[in-house]
Design an enzyme around this catalytic site. Structure first.
Site, PDB file in Angstrom:
ATOM      1  N   ASP A  95     -45.724   4.642  20.584  1.00  0.00           N
ATOM      2  CA  ASP A  95     -44.861   5.434  19.693  1.00  0.00           C
ATOM      3  C   ASP A  95     -44.932   4.850  18.287  1.00  0.00           C
ATOM      4  O   ASP A  95     -45.101   3.648  18.116  1.00  0.00           O
ATOM      5  CB  ASP A  95     -43.387   5.336  20.147  1.00  0.00           C
ATOM      6  CG  ASP A  95     -43.184   5.913  21.530  1.00  0.00           C
ATOM      7  OD1 ASP A  95     -43.963   6.820  21.889  1.00  0.00           O
ATOM      8  OD2 ASP A  95     -42.281   5.437  22.241  1.00  0.00           O
ATOM      9  N   ASP A 110     -36.502   0.317   6.596  1.00  0.00           N
ATOM     10  CA  ASP A 110     -35.763   0.954   5.493  1.00  0.00           C
ATOM     11  C   ASP A 110     -35.508   2.433   5.787  1.00  0.00           C
ATOM     12  O   ASP A 110     -34.470   2.979   5.401  1.00  0.00           O
ATOM     13  CB  ASP A 110     -36.406   0.751   4.104  1.00  0.00           C
ATOM     14  CG  ASP A 110     -37.848   0.326   4.126  1.00  0.00           C
ATOM     15  OD1 ASP A 110     -38.487   0.543   5.174  1.00  0.00           O
ATOM     16  OD2 ASP A 110     -38.326  -0.189   3.123  1.00  0.00           O
ATOM     17  N   GLU A 140     -32.140   5.891  -2.182  1.00  0.00           N
ATOM     18  CA  GLU A 140     -33.388   5.431  -2.790  1.00  0.00           C
ATOM     19  C   GLU A 140     -34.584   5.862  -1.942  1.00  0.00           C
ATOM     20  O   GLU A 140     -35.700   5.956  -2.448  1.00  0.00           O
ATOM     21  CB  GLU A 140     -33.349   3.903  -2.931  1.00  0.00           C
ATOM     22  CG  GLU A 140     -34.274   3.407  -4.016  1.00  0.00           C
ATOM     23  CD  GLU A 140     -34.409   1.896  -4.083  1.00  0.00           C
ATOM     24  OE1 GLU A 140     -33.390   1.211  -4.216  1.00  0.00           O
ATOM     25  OE2 GLU A 140     -35.551   1.422  -4.025  1.00  0.00           O
ATOM     26  N   GLU A 141     -34.340   6.127  -0.679  1.00  0.00           N
ATOM     27  CA  GLU A 141     -35.435   6.481   0.227  1.00  0.00           C
ATOM     28  C   GLU A 141     -35.786   7.965   0.223  1.00  0.00           C
ATOM     29  O   GLU A 141     -36.716   8.382   0.903  1.00  0.00           O
ATOM     30  CB  GLU A 141     -35.089   6.059   1.661  1.00  0.00           C
ATOM     31  CG  GLU A 141     -34.948   4.568   1.861  1.00  0.00           C
ATOM     32  CD  GLU A 141     -36.220   3.796   1.503  1.00  0.00           C
ATOM     33  OE1 GLU A 141     -37.308   4.380   1.565  1.00  0.00           O
ATOM     34  OE2 GLU A 141     -36.092   2.628   1.119  1.00  0.00           O
ATOM     35  N   GLU A 179     -28.681   0.755  -7.588  1.00  0.00           N
ATOM     36  CA  GLU A 179     -28.626  -0.707  -7.637  1.00  0.00           C
ATOM     37  C   GLU A 179     -27.784  -1.209  -8.818  1.00  0.00           C
ATOM     38  O   GLU A 179     -26.793  -1.923  -8.625  1.00  0.00           O
ATOM     39  CB  GLU A 179     -30.054  -1.270  -7.700  1.00  0.00           C
ATOM     40  CG  GLU A 179     -30.836  -0.902  -6.451  1.00  0.00           C
ATOM     41  CD  GLU A 179     -32.307  -1.292  -6.464  1.00  0.00           C
ATOM     42  OE1 GLU A 179     -32.791  -1.859  -5.476  1.00  0.00           O
ATOM     43  OE2 GLU A 179     -32.999  -0.992  -7.460  1.00  0.00           O
ATOM     44  N   ASP A 182     -28.822   2.305  -1.615  1.00  0.00           N
ATOM     45  CA  ASP A 182     -30.131   1.702  -1.375  1.00  0.00           C
ATOM     46  C   ASP A 182     -30.000   1.171   0.050  1.00  0.00           C
ATOM     47  O   ASP A 182     -29.362   0.136   0.278  1.00  0.00           O
ATOM     48  CB  ASP A 182     -30.398   0.579  -2.382  1.00  0.00           C
ATOM     49  CG  ASP A 182     -31.733  -0.103  -2.105  1.00  0.00           C
ATOM     50  OD1 ASP A 182     -32.394   0.242  -1.108  1.00  0.00           O
ATOM     51  OD2 ASP A 182     -32.106  -0.998  -2.886  1.00  0.00           O
ATOM     52  N   LEU A 199     -31.835  -0.281   2.344  1.00  0.00           N
ATOM     53  CA  LEU A 199     -32.269  -1.637   2.685  1.00  0.00           C
ATOM     54  C   LEU A 199     -32.942  -2.258   1.468  1.00  0.00           C
ATOM     55  O   LEU A 199     -34.123  -2.034   1.213  1.00  0.00           O
ATOM     56  CB  LEU A 199     -33.209  -1.624   3.899  1.00  0.00           C
ATOM     57  CG  LEU A 199     -33.205  -2.910   4.712  1.00  0.00           C
ATOM     58  CD1 LEU A 199     -31.815  -3.254   5.225  1.00  0.00           C
ATOM     59  CD2 LEU A 199     -34.162  -2.824   5.873  1.00  0.00           C
ATOM     60  N   ASP A 200     -32.149  -3.008   0.730  1.00  0.00           N
ATOM     61  CA  ASP A 200     -32.656  -3.643  -0.489  1.00  0.00           C
ATOM     62  C   ASP A 200     -33.370  -4.951  -0.146  1.00  0.00           C
ATOM     63  O   ASP A 200     -32.952  -5.662   0.766  1.00  0.00           O
ATOM     64  CB  ASP A 200     -31.485  -3.940  -1.439  1.00  0.00           C
ATOM     65  CG  ASP A 200     -31.953  -4.670  -2.670  1.00  0.00           C
ATOM     66  OD1 ASP A 200     -32.688  -4.057  -3.463  1.00  0.00           O
ATOM     67  OD2 ASP A 200     -31.608  -5.846  -2.838  1.00  0.00           O
TER      68      ASP A 200
HETATM   69  P1  AHM Z   1     -36.373  -2.586  -3.392  1.00  0.00           P
HETATM   70  O1  AHM Z   1     -35.140  -1.750  -3.582  1.00  0.00           O
HETATM   71  O2  AHM Z   1     -37.620  -1.792  -3.143  1.00  0.00           O
HETATM   72  O3  AHM Z   1     -36.176  -3.653  -2.382  1.00  0.00           O
HETATM   73  O4  AHM Z   1     -36.687  -3.316  -4.791  1.00  0.00           O
HETATM   74  C1  AHM Z   1     -35.709  -4.039  -5.418  1.00  0.00           C
HETATM   75  C2  AHM Z   1     -36.002  -5.514  -5.345  1.00  0.00           C
HETATM   76  C3  AHM Z   1     -34.758  -6.315  -5.594  1.00  0.00           C
HETATM   77  O5  AHM Z   1     -34.070  -6.555  -4.417  1.00  0.00           O
HETATM   78  C4  AHM Z   1     -35.295  -7.576  -6.184  1.00  0.00           C
HETATM   79  O6  AHM Z   1     -34.377  -8.162  -7.042  1.00  0.00           O
HETATM   80  C5  AHM Z   1     -36.525  -7.102  -6.902  1.00  0.00           C
HETATM   81  O7  AHM Z   1     -36.871  -5.848  -6.367  1.00  0.00           O
HETATM   82  C6  AHM Z   1     -37.672  -8.035  -6.695  1.00  0.00           C
HETATM   83  O8  AHM Z   1     -38.722  -7.617  -7.498  1.00  0.00           O
HETATM   84  P2  AHM Z   1     -40.062  -8.504  -7.662  1.00  0.00           P
HETATM   85  O9  AHM Z   1     -40.752  -8.406  -6.342  1.00  0.00           O
HETATM   86  O10 AHM Z   1     -40.792  -7.838  -8.802  1.00  0.00           O
HETATM   87  O11 AHM Z   1     -39.629  -9.896  -7.995  1.00  0.00           O
HETATM   88 MG    MG Z   2     -33.360  -2.167  -3.790  1.00  0.00          MG
END
Ligand code: AHM
Ligand code: MG
Length: 316
Positions: A55, A61, A83-84, A266, A102, A104-105
């Site tokens: 699967d 995310d 964001e997705e 964010e 967001d 999964l940040d």
């Molecule tokens: P994301 O939402 O795709 O995870 O991107 C955001 C992230 C932040 O959590 C983090 O501060 C930054 O991007 C890191 O960026 P970099 O990889 O340029 O340092």
């Molecule tokens: Mg993020």
């Protein structure tokens, strides 16, 4: 005190309380999934895999986004932007509040067992049609917060009366208040930036960071330390606890000429929490919460944390 009682005491709107509880339940589910994965089983977007049965395993995310949406469908939220996903989702009711997330940040940390999290913001619709409601500026937020899936699962939240920290009691399945009225110390000796991009920085960022690095013998007359987790939620968590300044400025790379982070998902939610904790958040010129939103996925430079350092950056 648990989150339900905190909301009963501090949130003036039942609909907001109910949405926050739904997001907390979504976060508990996401946290449980992350913790039940076999080591290094987690997958991020770049890396869709087939599991043993053939699967398709969805990236974490995307799973997180689906979980949040499913919980919000059972809540009074009128719309959801993530964001997705490209556009917002109309949840087809006449209620007053919309949600940004967001899901999964910390994309670069999903696969490597370093803290990641969920960021959210709740805004009043102000009787606007959804397409206009979703591009209101950050001053219209009624609540914002972020969950951190780290050594503990925690929640930093504001409903407009200060910023508070909760931790998940896994046995009870409840978020318990750890710290009320968080205050970010006004002074700090710690900065957070991805220093590998130095060659792309503008003169403000270059001057500010160079002066921090010059330490005691430079114009700042004190030594600084540096931290960069690469998950906004983890870096923010540290700053709410012990102060510091976080910088993701605009730089000369074409893709990031307006910064990397997203204003609605964010920067706005973090800025609301920061202001409620006596800190400051800017794009270098204006307060984040005053920035005009032209489109849902707009990027913005984000510099936030201890007031004195944010001011020092703006002067640089
Ligand atoms: P994301 O939402 O795709 O995870 O991107 C955001 C992230 C932040 O959590 C983090 O501060 C930054 O991007 C890191 O960026 P970099 O990889 O340029 O340092
Ligand atoms: Mg993020």
């Amino acid at each position: 005190m648990d989150l339900d009682n905190y909301l009963l005491k501090n949130s003036k709107e039942d609909q907001i309380s109910s949405i926050v509880k739904s997001l907390a339940n979504a976060a508990i589910k996401i946290s449980n999934i992350i913790r039940s994965l076999k080591p290094y089983e987690s997958i991020s977007k770049s890396d869709t895999k087939l599991n043993a049965d053939g699967d398709i395993q969805k990236p974490l995310d995307i799973i997180s986004d689906e979980i949040i949406l499913n919980f919000l469908k059972k809540s009074p939220a009128a719309g959801y932007a993530s964001e997705e996903q490209e556009g917002y989702i109309d949840l087809k009711n006449n209620n007053n509040f919309i949600v940004f997330a967001d899901p999964l940040d910390g994309s670069s940390n999903i696969d490597v067992n370093v803290s990641i999290g969920t960021i959210f913001s709740i805004m009043s619709k102000n009787k606007l049609p959804l397409e206009k409601a979703f591009i209101q500026n950050g001053n219209h937020q009624k609540s914002s917060g972020f969950f951190v899936y780290g050594p503990q699962t925690t929640l930093f939240i504001t409903v407009g009366v200060g910023t508070s920290l909760f931790a998940l009691n896994e046995i009870q399945g409840k978020f318990i208040l750890i710290k009320d009225n968080i205050t970010i110390p006004e002074t700090t000796t710690e900065f957070a930036i991805n220093a590998a991009y130095r060659r792309f920085w503008d003169s403000t960022t270059l001057k500010y960071i160079t002066e921090c690095q010059n330490g005691k013998s430079g114009s700042r007359k004190k030594n600084f330390g540096m931290r960069w987790v690469g998950s906004l939620v983890a870096d923010a968590s540290r700053i709410f606890n012990r102060g510091g300044i976080f910088l993701y400025p605009s730089d000369m790379r074409e893709k990031y000429k307006n910064g990397r982070l997203r204003l609605t998902y964010e920067a706005n939610p973090i800025a609301f929490l920061v202001e409620q904790a006596n800190g400051a958040a800017t794009n270098g010129h204006k307060n984040i919460l005053d920035l005009e939103v032209n489109e849902l996925h707009q990027r913005s430079p984000l510099i936030f944390g201890s007031k004195e350092e944010v001011l020092e950056y703006k002067k640089s």
